[in-house]
Design a protein around this motif. Structure first.
Motif, mmCIF file in Angstrom:
data_model
loop_
_atom_site.group_PDB
_atom_site.id
_atom_site.type_symbol
_atom_site.label_atom_id
_atom_site.label_comp_id
_atom_site.label_asym_id
_atom_site.label_seq_id
_atom_site.Cartn_x
_atom_site.Cartn_y
_atom_site.Cartn_z
ATOM 1 N N ALA A 117 47.402 20.950 18.545
ATOM 2 C CA ALA A 117 48.199 21.907 19.018
ATOM 3 C C ALA A 117 49.519 21.414 19.417
ATOM 4 O O ALA A 117 49.634 20.029 19.584
ATOM 5 N N LEU A 118 50.453 22.167 19.653
ATOM 6 C CA LEU A 118 51.757 21.703 19.931
ATOM 7 C C LEU A 118 51.513 21.117 21.484
ATOM 8 O O LEU A 118 51.723 21.971 22.432
ATOM 9 N N LEU A 119 51.725 19.697 21.704
ATOM 10 C CA LEU A 119 51.640 19.110 23.056
ATOM 11 C C LEU A 119 53.096 19.221 23.683
ATOM 12 O O LEU A 119 53.918 19.136 23.124
ATOM 13 N N HIS A 120 52.941 19.266 24.828
ATOM 14 C CA HIS A 120 54.346 18.747 25.749
ATOM 15 C C HIS A 120 54.647 17.380 25.521
ATOM 16 O O HIS A 120 55.625 16.981 25.391
ATOM 17 N N GLY A 121 53.414 16.506 25.378
ATOM 18 C CA GLY A 121 53.558 15.268 25.151
ATOM 19 C C GLY A 121 53.792 14.109 26.256
ATOM 20 O O GLY A 121 54.068 13.104 25.899
ATOM 21 N N ASP A 122 54.247 14.674 27.038
ATOM 22 C CA ASP A 122 54.779 13.788 28.250
ATOM 23 C C ASP A 122 54.578 14.661 29.606
ATOM 24 O O ASP A 122 55.436 14.376 30.565
ATOM 25 N N LEU A 123 53.261 14.997 30.025
ATOM 26 C CA LEU A 123 53.007 16.283 31.010
ATOM 27 C C LEU A 123 52.524 15.512 32.082
ATOM 28 O O LEU A 123 51.604 15.550 32.739
ATOM 29 N N HIS A 124 53.439 14.475 32.808
ATOM 30 C CA HIS A 124 53.243 13.955 34.295
ATOM 31 C C HIS A 124 53.881 14.689 35.191
ATOM 32 O O HIS A 124 54.759 15.688 35.070
ATOM 33 N N THR A 125 53.536 14.388 36.500
ATOM 34 C CA THR A 125 53.848 15.069 37.601
ATOM 35 C C THR A 125 55.603 15.137 37.740
ATOM 36 O O THR A 125 56.121 15.833 38.451
ATOM 37 N N GLY A 126 56.161 14.046 37.074
ATOM 38 C CA GLY A 126 57.434 13.993 37.133
ATOM 39 C C GLY A 126 58.430 14.759 36.114
ATOM 40 O O GLY A 126 59.547 15.092 35.802
ATOM 41 N N SER A 127 57.601 15.611 35.359
ATOM 42 C CA SER A 127 58.018 16.546 34.197
ATOM 43 C C SER A 127 57.801 18.044 34.707
ATOM 44 O O SER A 127 57.842 18.806 34.031
ATOM 45 N N ILE A 128 57.525 18.194 35.871
ATOM 46 C CA ILE A 128 57.350 19.330 36.332
ATOM 47 C C ILE A 128 58.177 19.673 37.730
ATOM 48 O O ILE A 128 58.020 18.732 38.676
ATOM 49 N N PHE A 129 58.887 20.707 37.768
ATOM 50 C CA PHE A 129 59.292 21.379 38.928
ATOM 51 C C PHE A 129 58.633 22.203 39.674
ATOM 52 O O PHE A 129 57.705 23.061 39.271
ATOM 53 N N ALA A 130 58.365 22.195 41.115
ATOM 54 C CA ALA A 130 57.452 22.896 41.680
ATOM 55 C C ALA A 130 57.909 23.414 43.217
ATOM 56 O O ALA A 130 58.818 22.536 43.747
ATOM 57 N N ASP A 131 57.370 24.338 43.799
ATOM 58 C CA ASP A 131 57.304 24.660 45.412
ATOM 59 C C ASP A 131 56.047 25.381 45.513
ATOM 60 O O ASP A 131 55.233 25.345 44.779
ATOM 61 N N ASP A 132 55.954 26.120 46.848
ATOM 62 C CA ASP A 132 54.641 26.737 47.019
ATOM 63 C C ASP A 132 54.420 27.697 46.032
ATOM 64 O O ASP A 132 53.454 28.291 46.062
ATOM 65 N N LYS A 133 55.559 28.434 45.430
ATOM 66 C CA LYS A 133 55.254 29.758 44.849
ATOM 67 C C LYS A 133 55.383 29.476 43.091
ATOM 68 O O LYS A 133 54.761 30.317 42.472
ATOM 69 N N GLU A 134 56.204 28.496 42.899
ATOM 70 C CA GLU A 134 56.536 28.624 41.472
ATOM 71 C C GLU A 134 56.275 27.219 40.780
ATOM 72 O O GLU A 134 56.515 26.094 41.484
ATOM 73 N N THR A 135 56.147 27.015 39.496
ATOM 74 C CA THR A 135 56.001 25.912 38.743
ATOM 75 C C THR A 135 56.864 25.898 37.406
ATOM 76 O O THR A 135 56.848 26.926 36.674
#
Lengths: 397, 397
Positions: B228-246
């Protein structure tokens, strides 16, 4: 399926084939040439040109933009001509002795011109005639080991391998295998073709959820496991041979897939020939199967130890793991090939030419039982000598 | 590695970024813009543009033709900009709520303009600060299920999937993962980076042939399993988030690989954060891990039942087989990620910011032990609840 018919494409005629050969100076200027269209395949025109005086010959192969077997309504990309020529050239880097020499290619016209191999016989025909082809399995074992090892991540640097993967993305031809080998025979599909007497056996396959689960896993491997550049259609009809020489042709199904697929298809076609014979004449086929695997494993191991680029190849047990995974997958793929050649769209003459009819039906029942057992016993078969036992067992079922 | 620097390519400056945004009419004609280069990555320029009056902002990201971390001597193809933009658009088809909006792309200049996400925080930073990010794992579980299912042979027709595979052949970025995740940390390689106190633990990894055999198999899957098409680098530094949104960003490592890799990398980074905390504060991370897998499995199952195109998805036991294979592989990949983030070239702040030094060393020893045990126990872990046990066990080793 898309058949991008280039505006420059036109089908060759016999006189056009002669004109092309002369233009390319493949013969002396004043030579007197004969040309015959000898294609018995479903997908291509094949012209055989000979110099009447010297006897020298060449083959001009041109892909058709449709599959002849079903008519023009089943379009097929002409890109398979590029795939085939590129695969032949790539295989020729590793085993020039086992592929035809390529003299010219034209991707626009979907033409490949190559060495004439009519001194040899199609291996399937020779085996049906009862010939031994004593070097067939040694040669194919080496062909498999070298073409597969040196196009895999073990033997090719991983950057070049990925470029090759891209060049050999081959959706149309892969789709034929996905449908005709891995799908249609396991479901009640229009493309299937079998004698009414086989009805109950076929029904049993369609109902066998354990069998179909294993086929699902094998199909997934065919779809996703980009391990090495496969021939992709390595049955005995894709091989020219005699007592001394072996040439593998027609790699238009080439793509990056699981190594076990090529091995399994070849072994399956040896088994199909074996069961078409009386018991006392089968031994030569079992020996061919053992030799195929043993030569493959030996040559693959030699290449691994000598030329591996992957540092993990030095890790204890990795080679053994890779070989046993390849063997296991080959058994499963062989089972699928045996079943589809018995009840699917594309049959083999080994079975279809059996006389009388009753014997043909019984042999096909054995084939279906053998194919199913191979698929369900991938983990229980660990040596090539065991194929013979599974045939015996299938005969008594 | 090839860095084909197009003749049209030039690095953006802050004023150039403003001019580009105005030319593209991304702001009102007379708006007063600020621009700051905020890239903390190693591979790209990242400009944040804001309208002083309205506060509205955009991000202009430009790939650099080399890796800043090592200097210009480590060239990197600009094609990763095309890969990243194409991956974001593809993911956006399935989960627009979890990826940034793309406003403009230019493959020649290796530029992607996208929604400004500075209202959110990088998940790694938030977790290090002790925030809960209560919806993180639910969102990522759904992101994983939908982006992976609908680009696999289960949910995408097999012809389109092969075209996508071709578009996402990504040798340069895959090579970074092949080297830094799967190879260098398991051998005495220059790129490794660890405190001298870890010497004996590192030596133990390098000597552990059973461990390295499992890593060899995992690397082979990374190299060959185009699932499948991976993100390929899905660590927590590749994610923006807050209490409601990701929002998942930076898919420049995207390629067709094993589904378990994305899942394993994400879980590994949750585990790295967990072990960096005191025991009483770890529970939220274990809950995140369980939720990630449970939501992934639930959403993947829903999509499988609703939208599968592969006929074999109807076969008894196939879904269960696929899920258990994904889970097993995710565990192994998580183990590799934990080890490489501890002793390889690219560390994580979760571990490196631990004070005092002695505690950091002990935690890194736990990480190495945990990573090794995950890799060696892929078949013994069958439920996401078991990760916690393996952490406990690693602490006492």
């Amino acid at each position: 399926m898309s058949a991008k018919k280039s505006s420059l494409y036109e089908s060759l005629t016999e006189s056009g084939a002669i004109a092309l050969a002369k233009r390319l100076q493949l013969f002396e200027e004043n030579s007197n040439l004969t040309c015959n269209e000898i294609g018995d395949g479903n997908l291509n025109l094949v012209f055989k040109l000979n110099d009447i005086e010297t006897g020298e010959g060449i083959i001009i192969k041109q892909a058709l933009p449709y599959a002849k077997v079903i008519g023009e309504s089943y379009p097929l990309t002409l890109d398979r001509s590029r795939i085939e020529a590129t695969a032949l050239l790539k295989q020729g880097e590793f085993v020039p002795q086992y592929v035809p020499k390529i003299l010219y290619t034209d991707d626009q016209l979907a033409i490949t011109i190559m060495e004439d191999l009519s001194r040899l016989q199609i291996a399937r025909t020779a085996l049906i005639e009862g010939k031994d082809l004593p070097l067939l399995s040694k040669h194919i074992g080496e062909f498999l080991a070298k073409t597969l090892f040196y196009t895999s991540d073990y033997g090719l640097n991983q950057h070049s391998k990925k470029s090759l993967v891209k060049q050999f993305i081959n959706p149309d031809l892969c789709k034929i295998t996905e449908d005709l080998v891995f799908t249609d025979p396991f479901f009640n599909h229009d493309s299937n073709d079998y004698e009414p007497e086989l009805g109950p056996d076929v029904e049993r396959i369609w109902q066998d959820q354990a069998l179909k689960l294993e086929v699902a896993k094998l199909k997934q491997k065919f779809l996703t496991k980009a391990e090495a550049l496969l021939h992709g259609d390595l049955h005995t009809g894709s091989i020219f041979a005699d007592d001394k020489e072996t040439k593998v042709i027609d790699p238009e199904f080439a793509y990056f897939g699981p190594i076990g697929f090529d091995i399994g298809q070849f072994i399956a076609n040896l088994l199909l020939n074996a069961i078409s014979r009386d018991t006392e004449n089968q031994e030569v086929l079992y020996t061919h199967i053992e030799t195929t695997w043993n030569v493959f494993a030996k040559e693959f191991t030699t290449a691994w130890k000598k030329d591996a680029l992957e540092i993990f190849t030095k890790v204890d047990g990795y080679l053994e793991h890779v070989l046993s995974e390849i063997f296991e997958e080959a058994i499963g793929f062989a089972g699928c090939e045996i079943i589809r050649r018995t009840i699917g769209l594309a049959h083999v003459a080994d079975l279809d030419s059996i006389q009388p009819y009753e014997k043909r039906i019984v042999t096909k029942q054995i084939a279906l039982s053998l194919g199913s057992e191979l698929i369900k016993n991938q983990k229980n078969i660990t040596k090539p000598e065991q194929f013979k036992e599974y045939v015996k067992q299938a005969v008594t079922l």
